[in-house]
Enzyme design. Structure first.
Site, short mmCIF file in Angstrom:
data_model
loop_
_atom_site.label_atom_id
_atom_site.label_comp_id
_atom_site.label_asym_id
_atom_site.label_seq_id
_atom_site.Cartn_x
_atom_site.Cartn_y
_atom_site.Cartn_z
N ARG A 73 0.83 -1.22 0.00
CA ARG A 73 0.00 0.00 0.00
C ARG A 73 0.85 1.26 0.00
O ARG A 73 0.40 2.33 -0.42
CB ARG A 73 -0.97 0.00 1.19
CG ARG A 73 -1.96 -1.17 1.18
CD ARG A 73 -2.66 -1.33 -0.18
NE ARG A 73 -3.73 -2.30 -0.14
CZ ARG A 73 -3.60 -3.60 -0.46
NH1 ARG A 73 -2.42 -4.07 -0.85
NH2 ARG A 73 -4.65 -4.41 -0.38
N ARG A 106 -2.35 6.04 28.04
CA ARG A 106 -2.00 6.69 26.78
C ARG A 106 -0.79 6.09 26.08
O ARG A 106 -0.60 6.31 24.88
CB ARG A 106 -1.72 8.19 27.02
CG ARG A 106 -0.48 8.42 27.88
CD ARG A 106 -0.43 9.77 28.54
NE ARG A 106 0.74 9.88 29.43
CZ ARG A 106 0.82 9.36 30.64
NH1 ARG A 106 -0.20 8.68 31.14
NH2 ARG A 106 1.90 9.50 31.38
N ASP A 151 9.75 14.59 27.28
CA ASP A 151 8.75 15.41 27.97
C ASP A 151 9.37 16.54 28.79
O ASP A 151 8.76 17.03 29.74
CB ASP A 151 7.88 14.54 28.88
CG ASP A 151 8.68 13.87 29.99
OD1 ASP A 151 9.92 13.99 30.00
OD2 ASP A 151 8.06 13.21 30.86
N ASN A 152 10.59 16.97 28.43
CA ASN A 152 11.20 18.05 29.20
C ASN A 152 12.13 18.86 28.30
O ASN A 152 12.71 18.35 27.35
CB ASN A 152 11.95 17.51 30.42
CG ASN A 152 13.13 16.63 30.03
OD1 ASN A 152 14.23 17.14 29.84
ND2 ASN A 152 12.90 15.33 29.88
N ALA A 184 15.07 20.24 28.94
CA ALA A 184 16.49 19.93 29.00
C ALA A 184 16.87 18.89 27.95
O ALA A 184 17.87 19.03 27.22
CB ALA A 184 16.87 19.45 30.39
N THR A 185 16.07 17.83 27.87
CA THR A 185 16.34 16.79 26.87
C THR A 185 16.16 17.33 25.47
O THR A 185 16.97 17.07 24.57
CB THR A 185 15.41 15.58 27.10
OG1 THR A 185 15.69 15.01 28.38
CG2 THR A 185 15.62 14.53 26.03
N CYS A 215 2.87 16.06 32.30
CA CYS A 215 1.57 15.40 32.38
C CYS A 215 1.35 14.75 33.74
O CYS A 215 0.22 14.53 34.17
CB CYS A 215 1.43 14.37 31.26
SG CYS A 215 2.69 13.08 31.26
N CYS A 236 21.05 32.87 16.49
CA CYS A 236 20.86 31.69 17.35
C CYS A 236 22.19 31.19 17.90
O CYS A 236 23.17 31.04 17.16
CB CYS A 236 20.19 30.57 16.55
SG CYS A 236 20.00 29.03 17.48
N CYS A 284 22.56 27.10 16.26
CA CYS A 284 22.72 26.73 14.85
C CYS A 284 23.40 27.80 14.00
O CYS A 284 23.97 27.49 12.95
CB CYS A 284 21.39 26.33 14.23
SG CYS A 284 20.19 27.69 14.05
#
Length: 251
Positions: free
Chosen positions: A11, A70, A127-128, A130-131, A186, A243, A246
């Site tokens: 597909r 979830r 979810d943070n 720092a990471t 969360c 920046c 980068c």
């Protein structure tokens, strides 16, 4: 591709934007998924189902009962297992041809740098902040495309930072590390289960398009979802010439 692969991925092959050549690129690609939780679950499932040859699944946490509302990569039987190992088992059931490499640690330093350098694409499902910023810096150093997502409460957002392109913004351009941004987790604020599925699936779609060379990506656009009203909106952004991350590398 052998006959079984031609059937499994038929597909995709039928899509002129992908075809045999695009599917072969997926089979030869490697994806680094950082986080095997709410976002990483659907992202990993779709990448494995689509035949991405190698998936490195990195997460330092173990499966908890509160995750199961979830984080669809895991089940009740997975409680207590490292998420990376649980994810590997689940992906093997979906597509045993895909090589899944679990990393049962929070990536940082030299290990993060090495894994980003070896990946075709990086999906930040953490979810943070720092990471996210550490991942962004590694992707800038090694000029790797980064697909970044976030979800909390009923709100989600996703974008692409194609750092192989000198004109592309990086995550720091959009969300400066020294900015006063509210970090909501969360675990404290709650999260509507399908929002992680929606955003993680968009991350998978953008990653597959980049790997196969199909269509236009979200580069330069932040896609934002208010799931409570079920409304999407798009914010355009550009590379910050000043920046700290980068701009120096591009120069």
């Amino acid at each position: 591709m052998n006959d079984d692969q031609l059937l499994r991925y038929s597909r995709h092959i039928l899509l002129p934007e992908i075809g045999v050549e695009g599917q072969e690129r997926l089979l030869a690609a490697s994806a680094l998924i950082i986080g095997a939780g709410g976002l990483g679950s659907p992202a990993a499932i779709y990448l494995a189902a689509a035949g991405v040859g190698t998936i490195v699944l990195a997460d330092g946490d173990a499966v908890d009962l509160t995750n199961l509302q979830r984080q669809i990569l895991h089940s009740t039987q997975s409680i207590g297992k490292p998420k990376a190992a649980s994810g590997r088992e689940a992906l093997a059931r979906i597509n045993p041809e895909v090589r899944v490499v679990p990393r049962q640690s929070r990536l940082e330093g030299e290990e993060l740098d090495r894994l980003v350098a070896g990946a075709s694409i990086v999906l930040d499902c953490s979810d943070n902040f720092a990471t996210r910023h550490a991942v962004n810096r590694a992707c800038v150093r090694h000029r790797k495309p980064l697909v970044s997502g976030a979800a909390v409460r009923f709100d989600g957002q996703v974008s692409v930072f194609d750092l192989s392109d000198d004109l592309s913004a990086c995550y720091h351009c959009l969300f400066p590390e020294n900015a006063e941004l509210e970090e909501t987790r969360c675990a404290v604020m709650g999260v509507f289960a399908p929002i992680t599925g929606i955003i993680g699936t968009v991350q998978a779609a953008e990653a597959l398009k980049l790997l196969a060379g199909a269509g236009e990506t979200l580069k330069g656009r932040l896609l934002i979802l208010d799931a409570l009203a079920m409304q999407w909106r798009t914010v355009n952004f550009a590379k910050d010439p000043a920046c700290e991350v980068c701009a120096k590398v591009a120069a």
